[in-house]
Motif scaffolding. Structure first.
Motif, mmCIF file in Angstrom:
data_model
loop_
_atom_site.group_PDB
_atom_site.id
_atom_site.type_symbol
_atom_site.label_atom_id
_atom_site.label_comp_id
_atom_site.label_asym_id
_atom_site.label_seq_id
_atom_site.Cartn_x
_atom_site.Cartn_y
_atom_site.Cartn_z
ATOM 1 N N THR A 45 17.075 -30.940 5.347
ATOM 2 C CA THR A 45 17.740 -30.407 5.944
ATOM 3 C C THR A 45 17.591 -28.743 5.888
ATOM 4 N N ALA A 83 22.577 -17.644 14.147
ATOM 5 C CA ALA A 83 23.386 -18.392 14.896
ATOM 6 C C ALA A 83 22.247 -19.287 15.370
ATOM 7 N N MET A 132 20.487 -21.556 13.432
ATOM 8 C CA MET A 132 21.412 -22.976 13.457
ATOM 9 C C MET A 132 21.659 -23.612 14.343
ATOM 10 N N ALA A 133 21.626 -22.962 15.284
ATOM 11 C CA ALA A 133 21.789 -24.278 17.148
ATOM 12 C C ALA A 133 20.650 -24.370 17.231
ATOM 13 N N LEU A 151 22.618 -27.040 13.274
ATOM 14 C CA LEU A 151 23.415 -27.471 12.527
ATOM 15 C C LEU A 151 24.575 -26.071 12.605
ATOM 16 N N THR A 152 26.003 -25.987 12.302
ATOM 17 C CA THR A 152 26.978 -25.376 12.597
ATOM 18 C C THR A 152 26.531 -24.138 11.360
ATOM 19 N N ASN A 153 27.051 -23.266 11.898
ATOM 20 C CA ASN A 153 26.954 -21.982 11.163
ATOM 21 C C ASN A 153 27.168 -21.548 9.467
ATOM 22 N N GLY A 154 28.385 -22.321 9.087
ATOM 23 C CA GLY A 154 29.167 -22.316 8.269
ATOM 24 C C GLY A 154 28.089 -23.378 6.726
ATOM 25 N N ALA A 155 26.781 -24.502 7.638
ATOM 26 C CA ALA A 155 25.647 -24.847 6.830
ATOM 27 C C ALA A 155 24.592 -24.195 6.176
#
Length: 207
Positions: A11, A34, A37-38, A42-46
């Protein structure tokens, strides 16, 4: 959900790969976390499970990507001349997202924090050392000076070829820059590749 170390490493590498392409295509300042990650799915928090900040990611991109693999191939027989002409090719010019980050990011990196510039400096020093090792025998100072000149000519030529909007002029810039860089190697040949070797029109590996 808990994942094994291999999943986390994969990842992290996916984020680096996506960021590397976006940074080279659009510039570091224009790319947001953002969007990275998109594209990585994946999510932003990851993001913060892998990197402390965007600047931390920039340093990772610089340490993972570059011209080194082509030079490593040259060490095993492909030839420095071939690597130069591959770098200064139309395919590399037209594919900044899959090419060398030095030519794509050098102007921006000069304005980044010291730690990022340190990472970039180490990468440039590594490439210079690899080029010097592929040159015909000479004194250490001669080989280092010539390697710096060759790499500087390559990076500047590629930047200029990408910047102009006249396709014919751009191709002339690439061809002239490649000829001059090869001439700097010494008598149109190099220690590993031989004179007159045809160079493939392929963009350099970035990992």
């Amino acid at each position: 959900m808990r994942y094994d170390k291999g999943h986390k490493d994969a990842t992290r590498q996916r984020i680096i790969d996506v960021a590397s392409r976006q940074f080279r295509e659009q510039g570091v300042a224009a790319v947001g976390l953002a969007g990275i990650m998109a594209d990585a799915g994946l999510t932003n928090g990851a993001f913060y499970a892998h990197f402390d900040s965007k600047e931390d990611l920039v340093r990772e991109v610089l340490s993972h990507a570059g011209f080194r693999n082509k030079l490593k191939a040259a060490e095993s027989g492909a030839g420095l001349q071939s690597a130069i002409r591959g770098y200064l090719s139309a395919s590399h010019r037209d594919n900044p997202g899959g090419g060398c980050p030095t030519s794509a990011l050098v102007a921006e990196i000069a304005r980044h924090p010291r730690a990022t510039r340190d990472a970039f400096t180490n990468k440039v020093a590594d490439v210079v050392e690899l080029i010097a090792g592929l040159l015909p025998p000479g004194s250490e100072a001669e080989q280092r000076g010539k390697a710096i000149a060759i790499y500087g000519l390559m990076v500047g030529t590629l930047q200029l070829a990408r910047a102009v909007n006249d396709r014919k002029l751009s191709s002339e810039i690439l061809e002239s820059g490649a000829d001059q860089a090869v001439a700097l190697v010494g008598q149109g040949s190099d220690a590993r590749g031989g004179a007159g070797e045809a160079a493939p029109d392929t963009s350099p590996s970035t990992r």
